[in-house]
Design a protein around this motif. Structure first.
Motif, short mmCIF file in Angstrom:
data_model
loop_
_atom_site.label_atom_id
_atom_site.label_comp_id
_atom_site.label_asym_id
_atom_site.label_seq_id
_atom_site.Cartn_x
_atom_site.Cartn_y
_atom_site.Cartn_z
N ASP A 115 48.58 44.26 69.88
CA ASP A 115 47.41 43.60 69.31
C ASP A 115 47.69 43.20 67.86
O ASP A 115 48.21 43.99 67.08
N GLY A 116 47.38 41.97 67.53
CA GLY A 116 47.63 41.48 66.18
C GLY A 116 48.93 40.72 66.06
O GLY A 116 49.16 40.03 65.06
N GLU A 117 49.81 40.85 67.04
CA GLU A 117 51.06 40.08 67.04
C GLU A 117 50.79 38.68 67.60
O GLU A 117 49.84 38.46 68.34
N SER A 118 51.66 37.75 67.25
CA SER A 118 51.48 36.36 67.71
C SER A 118 52.10 36.19 69.09
O SER A 118 53.13 35.54 69.26
N ILE A 119 51.49 36.82 70.07
CA ILE A 119 51.98 36.76 71.44
C ILE A 119 50.82 36.43 72.36
O ILE A 119 49.71 36.95 72.20
N ALA A 120 51.05 35.54 73.32
CA ALA A 120 50.03 35.19 74.30
C ALA A 120 50.00 36.25 75.39
O ALA A 120 51.04 36.57 75.97
N ILE A 121 48.83 36.81 75.65
CA ILE A 121 48.64 37.80 76.71
C ILE A 121 47.94 37.11 77.88
O ILE A 121 46.84 36.58 77.72
#
Length: 349
Positions: A115-121
């Motif tokens: 959470d908070g990282e620039s990753i698409a979930i």
């Protein structure tokens, strides 16, 4: 005159040599440029959890994705737990694509970690109407009305299934309120593939046409698999199969066939001694001659049932995870599904 001829011959050889060197140098420069282009080409780092998502992501993303399946070959997504290092790797990726519907027990912790990282979930099953946990066995109640003595078999079968699911549902309701095995339905798998396509376009909009064209190819092949599956069922003599775990509710719903699962919807839902005896009696009643084992599910209890029934072994691939033999054979979703259709054709004859 002879001296002059020798000079001309020398110059001719020298010219050819220089031209060849120049050509080689040009080829080397071109090769170097291509290598630089390959190295500089943007590639999306994608993590998935189960094989169908990995396969669809590779097919749709092509050379613009590097896909890593988090659950290793031969493992079980129900029980897998990623290491801290693996969680860090996921956090640094462009997208994390998981099935959802309660399949991957580790997902909540992983999503909280990144959470908070620039990753698409991406929840790949989003948009799919999931079957209730006990749908697969409720379906049994009417499937045998014409083939068997309804009053006798319905009462006994219903008792067995209610007993099986009351036990398993009470124990694992927090894990499986709904059946997560959506990828086994080729039509529902179109939605899985489309959700993958959409996130790839979101991450790399300049390749929208490429991703969309590849998705259409996947969609078309999934529709062909559906047609082949239905044709096999239409030609079958039986409608019931005995399998090591009850993960095939979506086949029941789509193709009107019936599974008798030795273990519950999760392979960890092991049956009681009474349930094993009920299963053996059902197999005898319905004249089932095969027990269908799976590639990554423990076989101990299924072997007991096989011995008691006097059945032969067949193999279904639940596609959740590959085993090493699948990797070596270059299997993909479509080849494994066709093997499943062939195995069911034998089991239902």
């Amino acid at each position: 005159m002879r001296k002059l001829s020798s000079i001309f011959a020398f110059l001719l050889v020298l010219t050819v040599f220089l031209a060849a060197c120049g050509g080689n140098e040009q080829e080397e420069q071109q090769s170097t440029t291509e290598d630089v282009d390959q190295e500089s080409m943007e590639v999306l780092e994608i993590y998935t959890t189960i094989f169908p998502l990995e396969d669809f992501a590779n097919k749709i993303g092509g050379e613009f994705v590097n896909v890593t399946n988090l659950v290793p070959v031969g493992a079980d997504a129900h029980t897998f737990e990623p290491t801290a290092r693996e969680m860090i790797s996921v956090a640094e990726a462009d997208a994390f694509i998981y099935n959802g519907a309660g399949l991957e027990g580790f997902v909540d912790a992983l999503v909280e970690t990144v959470d908070g990282e620039s990753i698409a979930i991406v929840t790949a099953s989003e948009g799919i109407d999931l079957l209730d946990y006990d749908h697969d066995h409720n379906h049994d109640e009417h499937a045998h009305e014409e083939e068997h003595d309804h009053d006798h078999n319905h009462d006994e079968h219903a008792h067995e299934e209610e007993h099986d699911h009351d036990h398993n549902h009470d124990e694992h309701a927090h894990d499986h309120d709904e059946d997560p095995h959506v990828w086994l339905d080729p039509i529902l798998s179109i939605t899985l593939a489309e959700n993958i396509k959409n996130v790839l376009i979101e991450l790399m909009p300049e390749q929208e046409d490429f991703f969309s064209a590849n998705f259409e190819e996947v969609k078309t092949e999934l529709e062909v698999i559906d047609q082949e599956f239905q044709a096999m069922v239409d030609a079958a003599e039986k409608d019931t199969f005995l399998v090591s775990h009850a993960g095939y509710g979506y086949w029941e719903d789509r193709y009107d066939i019936v599974q008798i699962g030795i273990s519950g919807i999760s392979p960890t839902n092991e049956p009681s001694q009474r349930q094993i005896q009920d299963i053996i009696e059902l197999a005898d009643q319905y004249g089932l001659e095969y027990v269908m084992f799976e590639q990554n599910i423990p076989t101990k209890i299924a072997e007991v049932v096989k011995g008691e029934v006097g059945a032969e072994a067949l193999y279904l691939h639940n596609l959740e995870a590959l085993v090493q033999e699948d990797v070596e054979n270059g299997e993909d979703y479509f080849s494994l599904m066709r093997k499943n259709i062939k195995a069911l054709e034998t089991a239902l004859q």
